[in-house]
Write a protein that holds these residues in place. Structure first.
Motif: not given
Length: 218
Positions: A134-141, A178-181
């Motif tokens: 699934p790749g990295q976690r982008s956002w947390t809620l 936004r670039d995934g870093t």
């Protein structure tokens, strides 16, 4: 990020009525009061109490008191859980397959989650286990389900911002740019509860679809 739409989430959130943005260039963070009503929060608390287990961390660091809460893997087939999950995805503008199942956490007096980030360390021992598909976690809620009489705030170290628990309040932040870093300025501390209990629900979004999603989300 672009595939899931997570690179456009901040713009989407900023346009929501009643939302507040943390005034900092270090991270994209938003607060939305009263996202859930009291009855829904109480129902989620009941579900957490019924299935709580000791919380764990991805990369053990030798500190057995680093995370001392309890965790509940909420049943994504439960009608209430599914409804809330769908609302969260709609809020973020991210399709259902890109989300992890909802989790609940419970903190007793004296329990905490010391300063940590929600993204996975690309050089960590468990990177391949948790992120190969699934790749990295982008956002947390994170949603506060109650207001303990004392303690239980969430403190972000880079900004000095302290968020107090308020029933139904939603807190959102980006774990990566936004670039995934990865964004180390998302380091935060779930502070000790001093009186009563603290309950929260957490939702994480990924770069790629979550493995269980196919055939499970309808």
């Amino acid at each position: 990020m672009a595939t899931s739409g997570a690179d456009r989430t901040a713009t989407r959130l900023a346009a929501l009525p009643g939302i507040r943005r943390t005034p900092s260039p270090k991270l994209e963070q938003f607060v939305l009061p009263r996202f859930l009503d009291h009855a829904t929060c109480d129902a989620l608390i009941d579900r957490i109490d019924a299935a709580a287990r000791p919380s764990t961390i991805a990369d053990p660091n030798g500190d057995e008191y680093f995370r001392t809460s309890s965790t509940c893997d909420l049943d994504h087939r439960d009608a209430l859980v599914a409804e809330i999950n769908a609302r969260l995805h709609d809020l973020m503008g991210i399709p259902l397959p890109y989300g992890e199942p909802l989790q609940g956490q419970r903190y007793e007096v004296g329990e905490e989650f010391k300063a940590h980030t929600d993204y996975f360390d690309p050089h960590g021992a468990d990177w391949e286990t948790y992120c190969t598909i699934p790749g990295q976690r982008s956002w947390t809620l994170m949603i506060y389900l109650n207001e303990p009489p004392a303690g239980g705030a969430t403190r972000f170290l880079a900004t000095g911002k302290i968020h107090q628990p308020e029933t139904g309040k939603l807190l959102a932040w980006n774990n990566v740019g936004r670039d995934g870093t990865i964004n180390p300025d998302t380091l935060h501390h779930g502070m000790k509860v001093r009186k009563g209990r603290k309950y929260i629900v957490t939702k994480w979004f990924r770069e790629r679809p979550w493995p269980w999603a196919e055939g499970e989300l309808g």
